[in-house]
Scaffold this motif. Sequence first.
Motif, PDB file in Angstrom:
ATOM      1  N   THR A   1      -7.212  -2.491  11.162  1.00 42.82           N
ATOM      2  CA  THR A   1      -8.129  -1.437  10.749  1.00 42.82           C
ATOM      3  C   THR A   1      -7.572  -0.051  11.036  1.00 42.82           C
ATOM      4  O   THR A   1      -7.597   0.849  10.184  1.00 42.82           O
ATOM      5  N   ALA A   2      -7.044   0.138  12.251  1.00 43.94           N
ATOM      6  CA  ALA A   2      -6.527   1.464  12.620  1.00 43.94           C
ATOM      7  C   ALA A   2      -5.334   1.846  11.747  1.00 43.94           C
ATOM      8  O   ALA A   2      -5.230   2.980  11.258  1.00 43.94           O
ATOM      9  N   ALA A   3      -4.417   0.882  11.554  1.00 47.61           N
ATOM     10  CA  ALA A   3      -3.237   1.164  10.735  1.00 47.61           C
ATOM     11  C   ALA A   3      -3.641   1.426   9.293  1.00 47.61           C
ATOM     12  O   ALA A   3      -3.102   2.313   8.614  1.00 47.61           O
ATOM     13  N   CYS A   4      -4.590   0.653   8.819  1.00 44.16           N
ATOM     14  CA  CYS A   4      -5.029   0.840   7.438  1.00 44.16           C
ATOM     15  C   CYS A   4      -5.681   2.206   7.261  1.00 44.16           C
ATOM     16  O   CYS A   4      -5.480   2.879   6.239  1.00 44.16           O
TER      17      CYS A   4
ATOM     18  N   ALA B   1       5.785   6.602  -3.043  1.00 43.32           N
ATOM     19  CA  ALA B   1       5.063   6.503  -1.766  1.00 43.32           C
ATOM     20  C   ALA B   1       3.613   6.104  -2.002  1.00 43.32           C
ATOM     21  O   ALA B   1       3.048   5.251  -1.284  1.00 43.32           O
ATOM     22  N   ALA B   2       2.998   6.736  -3.010  1.00 48.13           N
ATOM     23  CA  ALA B   2       1.601   6.409  -3.305  1.00 48.13           C
ATOM     24  C   ALA B   2       1.463   4.955  -3.737  1.00 48.13           C
ATOM     25  O   ALA B   2       0.507   4.254  -3.343  1.00 48.13           O
ATOM     26  N   ALA B   3       2.392   4.463  -4.556  1.00 48.43           N
ATOM     27  CA  ALA B   3       2.338   3.068  -5.008  1.00 48.43           C
ATOM     28  C   ALA B   3       2.473   2.111  -3.823  1.00 48.43           C
ATOM     29  O   ALA B   3       1.759   1.095  -3.743  1.00 48.43           O
ATOM     30  N   TYR B   4       3.369   2.443  -2.930  1.00 48.75           N
ATOM     31  CA  TYR B   4       3.547   1.583  -1.757  1.00 48.75           C
ATOM     32  C   TYR B   4       2.279   1.578  -0.914  1.00 48.75           C
ATOM     33  O   TYR B   4       1.810   0.524  -0.463  1.00 48.75           O
ATOM     34  N   LEU B   5       1.707   2.768  -0.676  1.00 49.68           N
ATOM     35  CA  LEU B   5       0.497   2.850   0.136  1.00 49.68           C
ATOM     36  C   LEU B   5      -0.655   2.115  -0.537  1.00 49.68           C
ATOM     37  O   LEU B   5      -1.481   1.470   0.138  1.00 49.68           O
TER      38      LEU B   5
ATOM     39  N   LEU C   1      -0.361  -0.518  -2.387  1.00 52.48           N
ATOM     40  CA  LEU C   1      -0.116  -1.950  -2.216  1.00 52.48           C
ATOM     41  C   LEU C   1      -0.496  -2.418  -0.811  1.00 52.48           C
ATOM     42  O   LEU C   1      -1.158  -3.449  -0.634  1.00 52.48           O
ATOM     43  N   VAL C   2      -0.057  -1.667   0.191  1.00 55.35           N
ATOM     44  CA  VAL C   2      -0.288  -2.126   1.571  1.00 55.35           C
ATOM     45  C   VAL C   2      -1.722  -1.901   2.016  1.00 55.35           C
ATOM     46  O   VAL C   2      -2.188  -2.534   2.980  1.00 55.35           O
ATOM     47  N   ASN C   3      -2.434  -0.999   1.349  1.00 59.09           N
ATOM     48  CA  ASN C   3      -3.824  -0.750   1.719  1.00 59.09           C
ATOM     49  C   ASN C   3      -4.785  -1.714   1.039  1.00 59.09           C
ATOM     50  O   ASN C   3      -5.972  -1.761   1.383  1.00 59.09           O
TER      51      ASN C   3
END
Length: 642
Positions: free
Chosen positions: A297-300, A281-285, A287-289
């Motif tokens: 901005t809000a989603a990030c 989960a941390a790796a995915y976050l 990558l997407v961040n």
Amino acid sequence: MNISLARLGLAVLLLGAVSGVSAAPDPAALAALKAAQDRLTQREQLHRQTQAAASAARQLGASVQATRNAWEASRQAGAAARDAVAAATDCLAQVPKAIDAQTRALDDVVASQALSTQAVQAVIAADGPALERAARASDAAFQRRVAAEQGADGQREALRSLVQRCTSATRQADVRLDLAFEQQHSLTRRVTEVPAQQQELATRWTEAAAGHRAAARAGWVAAPPPDLTLPDGDIGRSLARAMSPAPSRGQRAHDAALLPLRQPQADPLPQAQTLARLLDAAAYLDLVNAPPACSDTAACDAMRAERREIAPRIALAQEQLRATRLAASSAAREVASLSGPLQVELLVHRSALALADADLARVLDDAAAGSQSADAALRMLQARAAAALAQAEADWESAWRQAHGRPPEPRVSTVPFSAKLNMQAMPAPAATMSAAIDLRSHAYEWFEAWNTERKGFGAYTYVLMRSASDLGNADARRRFSKLLETLQKLPQAHLVDPDQARHVNLFCLPGARVEDSSALPYASDLGQQLKLRAQNGLLTRKEVSQRLLASPGPFLITLPGRMADVSSGSPLLFADLSSYPDDAIADLATHYMNGLVNDFPSQQLLWKPPVLQRVALVMIHLATGTGDMVSTLMPTAQAAPR
């Protein structure tokens, strides 16, 4: 004999003198009668001495065989304990290796996870032709990760199975050692009895031989006894002292060290899977961040907040996994030391058995030779004593006729009671016999319901009372307590090797086992149920039912099978211990057990107790078809323990 002819003659003479109904006998005839009475008394004493010596010879022979059986049983129990300890030791040695294998498998999972994360990062960063190559590399990385996870799961199951086997093997080794020590105690007790019985035989032979030499000089018998040198038993006494007391169990291989490995919280794989889930989960976050991927901005901001929330959870999962793996390593070291106590106990038993192996064969061979030579000599002396006794009886009757002009009334047999038992014994129908029964030892068990006794034992002895209310009587309570104290020195039924159970007589105690040694947990309702359910003919005869009602007990009832399984044609040994002092109960029970081992009721109708102990028991045999019963009771005066 119960009443000697000499005493009877004196009684009748006195009766005639008091009543005045007969003419005064001739003084010379009376003198001849008195001399005949004296000779008869002397012949009776010679006969008793000879019988006592013959009985001692037979008892020594039986004890030698019982000791050989106990020696073999101790050897077999020691071999079984050795094999069980070896199996447990081998199993325990595999546990640290299995933990190491699981550790390597978890390390492989961690490494494969890192590679799969890198592969995903490469896919995201690639474009054009490089994207296809990155995708194929990612597939391979995840296939390796799946294989690593499957390998870790397999190692966990292998460790679980191994720990279960080692727990069972460790407990089995402890049980086998318990049985080996119990058998060693039994062997030591037997070894101690042999020299005592040798001394008893030597004493009885000396008395009988002296009597026969005097009889030969007086012309009562044709020749003096043969010269007989019996072993003095010194070697046996020295061996008994060396073997006593028999060693008791000390250290035990408690499986506490294996317990953590069986607990769910001790399994590192679920924790590793939790950590892997958080890291993915941390790796995915991450990558997407990363820009330019994160454009909203809000989603990030929300995903960055989630990433921050995951971070301490990852740290906690890593710490928990590290602690679990350290605990597993520590458990592995403790498990490796479990076999130490088992090896120590095995060495103690081997050392005790080695004492017997050094000299016991010689001791038993000497004792057996003494028993056989004495028995052969005493057979001849018994015949001479019996002939002399018969002649003395005939002389007494002739002297009586000379003195009184008529034969004596009533006529009383001069054959001792033990000889009467031997003369009455006769084979029973072959269909009801227990010739195949080969008992070598005894055990005991409490049971709480009908038909729940353990199956597979060679014979069963039920311990009953008339009623639990009889335990309120001080004498009955002491007798029952002494009997329980004796029986509870035997191995418990669950310690008996299943392969040896057919050679063991099981004492069945109605009731629930309690830890309080002063309690007498006799289940009277179960005892009465046993008597009721035995209405197939075993206990419905008047001679027995009257004793079950008239005597408080305790009673011993031995059968060749469980009470629920035998029939009215089965051999039955019945003992009523209610008329004996409580301090004789242990001795009575011991000789009852010895009698079952030495000669289980088979081709006979009567069970004859050892003469030395003068045990008064009843042997009841219900013959096939007719259900006939033969019962013989020894008079109390003769049966009183010496």
